[in-house]
Structures are given as C-alpha cells and as structure tokens.
Design an enzyme around this catalytic site. Sequence first.
Site, PDB file in Angstrom:
ATOM      1  N   ASP A  25      28.463  44.405  56.059  1.00 45.95           N
ATOM      2  CA  ASP A  25      29.658  43.566  56.162  1.00 45.95           C
ATOM      3  C   ASP A  25      29.226  42.169  56.590  1.00 45.95           C
ATOM      4  O   ASP A  25      28.660  41.987  57.665  1.00 45.95           O
ATOM      5  CB  ASP A  25      30.585  44.195  57.209  1.00 45.95           C
ATOM      6  CG  ASP A  25      31.962  43.577  57.236  1.00 45.95           C
ATOM      7  OD1 ASP A  25      32.925  44.309  57.476  1.00 45.95           O
ATOM      8  OD2 ASP A  25      32.069  42.346  57.045  1.00 45.95           O
ATOM      9  N   ASP A  38      32.688  40.529  50.489  1.00 48.17           N
ATOM     10  CA  ASP A  38      31.782  40.472  51.643  1.00 48.17           C
ATOM     11  C   ASP A  38      31.363  41.843  52.174  1.00 48.17           C
ATOM     12  O   ASP A  38      30.897  41.940  53.304  1.00 48.17           O
ATOM     13  CB  ASP A  38      32.428  39.659  52.766  1.00 48.17           C
ATOM     14  CG  ASP A  38      33.641  40.347  53.353  1.00 48.17           C
ATOM     15  OD1 ASP A  38      34.157  41.272  52.706  1.00 48.17           O
ATOM     16  OD2 ASP A  38      34.064  39.965  54.454  1.00 48.17           O
ATOM     17  N   GLU A  39      31.539  42.888  51.394  1.00 51.88           N
ATOM     18  CA  GLU A  39      31.224  44.234  51.875  1.00 51.88           C
ATOM     19  C   GLU A  39      30.590  45.077  50.786  1.00 51.88           C
ATOM     20  O   GLU A  39      31.024  45.022  49.635  1.00 51.88           O
ATOM     21  CB  GLU A  39      32.514  44.980  52.210  1.00 51.88           C
ATOM     22  CG  GLU A  39      33.111  44.742  53.541  1.00 51.88           C
ATOM     23  CD  GLU A  39      34.360  45.612  53.635  1.00 51.88           C
ATOM     24  OE1 GLU A  39      35.444  45.064  53.361  1.00 51.88           O
ATOM     25  OE2 GLU A  39      34.232  46.817  53.917  1.00 51.88           O
TER      26      GLU A  39
END
Length: 371
Positions: free
Chosen positions: A14, A115-116
């Site tokens: 993350d 973003d993960e």
Amino acid sequence: MSLYAETRIVLAVDLDYFYAQCEEIRNPEIKGKPVVICVYSGRTVDSGAVSTANYVARSLGVRSGIPIILAKRLLAKHPEARFLPMDREFYESVSERIMQILRYHSSKIEQVSIDEAYLDVSENTRGDFAVAEKIATEIKSEILEKELLTCSVGVGSNKLISKMAVDAKKPDGLTTILPSQVHQFLDPLLVGKLFGIGTKTEKKLGDLGIKTIGDLANYDVDELSEEFGPNLGPLLKRLAQGIDDDPVKERETEQLSRIVTLKHDADGFDFASEITPLCKDISNRLVAYGLVCKSIGILVITTELKTKNRSKTLDAPTNSEVRIESVASELFQLFFREENETLARRVGIRVSSLTKTESLKKDASLTEFFS
DNA sequence: AATACCGGCGAGT
DNA sequence: TCATACTCGCCGGTATT
C-alpha cells in the site's frame, strides 16, 4: 509446487497517502507542511471534497471525503498548508512504474487500485514467512530508492490477513501476521476495522451486540444468515475468522465511468453538452485499452445525494463515442420522464461488460459469414 | 428452474 | 457544517429462456 500449496503467503503493498506523497516528490519543498489533495467541483469557489491528505494534515483532523471548505477551516491556523488540485495522470504514471517494480518480485500480482497491490509469494518463499518479510523489505527499499516514495507492506497467509496487517502500521510500516497469530491479532479489533465492513454494517452488527472481530467470529452463523442473507452472513463470519480463499489474480477492468457535478441542479435533460466530453473520454479510453462494452449506463446523484442509475445492454458491443452518447441520452430522457420530481446534482456515464476488441472482430466476421 | 439483467446500496481510495 | 471521482462487489427483484 504442490508441496507449498497449503502455505500460501501473500503480501499487501500500500503506497502511503499516495496522491499527496506524489505531490511531495514533485515539489519536495512542501514536505513537512499539511498537504491536501482536492477535487474541486467548480460549483462555487472551494466547493468539492478532499481526496486524500498527508499525515501532517491528517494529524490536524483532515480526512478523505470531507468538504474542502471544512479542511480549510481545520487548517486556518496553518497558512503553510497546501491545497492542491488532484492530478490523476501524474499519479497514474508514478503508479505504473511502481507496479513494474512489484511485478519483478512476483509474477502473481493483483493490482487492486492505483496505490495497492497483492503479491502471491508462496513459491518464491517456499512457505517461509521470514523469506517473505525479506522480500517485503527489499520492495520497500527499492521503491524508496527508485521513486523516493514510502509504502507499507503486510505479510499474511491470504489477502484478507495481509490487508489487515498492512493497515496495522502506516505509514512506512511492515507487519507480518503468522498463521498462529491470526486470532490474537484479529479478535480484539473493532469489527468496523474488518475489511469489507463499513459504517452501515458496523451499526447493524453493533445492534446484535457484536463489537469486536472476535465477537463476530464466535457469533451464530444462522443468525448472521438471517440478518445479512445466506451469502453475506456466512461470509462475514469467515472473514472474522481470518479465512479467505480468494486467489491473487490478475484483474481486468470490468467497468469505466466518468461523472461530473453540474453547475446548477437540473430537473430534465438540459445538460447534454456536459455529457458529450464524458462519452468522448470513455470512448477514447476503451479504444486505448482495446476494449468494447456491451452495457451502457447513466447515473444521477440527486440533490438529496441519493444515487440512481439506469442501464441498457446492447445487441452488439461498441466503443463508439456516438453510440455511447446516443444510448446515454436515451437513458437520461427516459429517467427524467419516469422521475419527474428528481433534481440531478451530479450526472455520469458508465460502461461495463467489457471485452477485448478481438472478440468484436470475431463476432462481426461470424455475423458476416452467416448473413 | 436457471440465467441474465436491472437498480440500489455499501465500501475503499 | 457540506458532501468528488472512480472502481468493485453484493443483494433482491424481475424478465427471459
């Protein structure tokens, strides 16, 4: 290969306060100041919402989703604070490079959002959590060296555990939950922390006397089924027990959408000119990704902030701007004829049932062949 | 009865 | 108080076959 089938190890990566951190690397001078990433709606000056904020701003009460005007009030005593408009294209370019780095550490990767990502490292590690933690450390240093960005990593025996682990320490965290530690890790946490449980479900569970994840894990499954349905009920219980068989899998885009806030609420389809660029953009993206859609939908967010939608399944898939716009217009007109009380605040277009363009070619040639 | 479609809702970033 | 843009996924109801 099959030797390690039982000891799955999954990393959840993350990127910390991603949009705001991207702005910090673009302009390091703002580091240490409150940084707030804003989505301005254009209705009035400062109308809109906060997308995300760095930890300096968060410590002063700024949260994702709050009105920009409220964030400005919270930071009134901090003239050094920066309110920046969201620059998605820039964040996407940074994200793409980082996903490439992750890909190098495992070919089994699932990008969940900008973003993960989840990485299945069962084979690389031969089921050894110490090795997995080493990989996590390497990933963190490589992203820091190459992109000057910090991230947090969770290590666990499935996607759920790794996700819960990564949430346990942010930013710049690394948390490993061994299978033997799952229960002591999960049980005391408030049930709202469980991935997939938001405010609504948390409230319903609270009414049943379920406060912690441990409470949920021990709750009668039949009562949960009664309250949440035959699928969701048992699923909630399994999640609370840390059970999750969902594989790390390559994701394909399932839908694309664009939405705008209208300058003035509308009670009929008198915002056609607002819709054209949305259709154009969606069509461009479909073409760029080599995709066609079989379903086209509209969405309307009313003055009361209720979401309404209408959709239509096509006879044949398309990526044509004109087609998308004509179907969308039809749906909007139908919608306002049906719901003549409704005032629209935000309106959007969504396409779904996406497939690769190749299948369109194949269908078309078959149709030709048989005609 | 099984499957497809539709619209509402919830969640997370 | 003021309330963005985007994506994913589930549920229950209805239509289709």
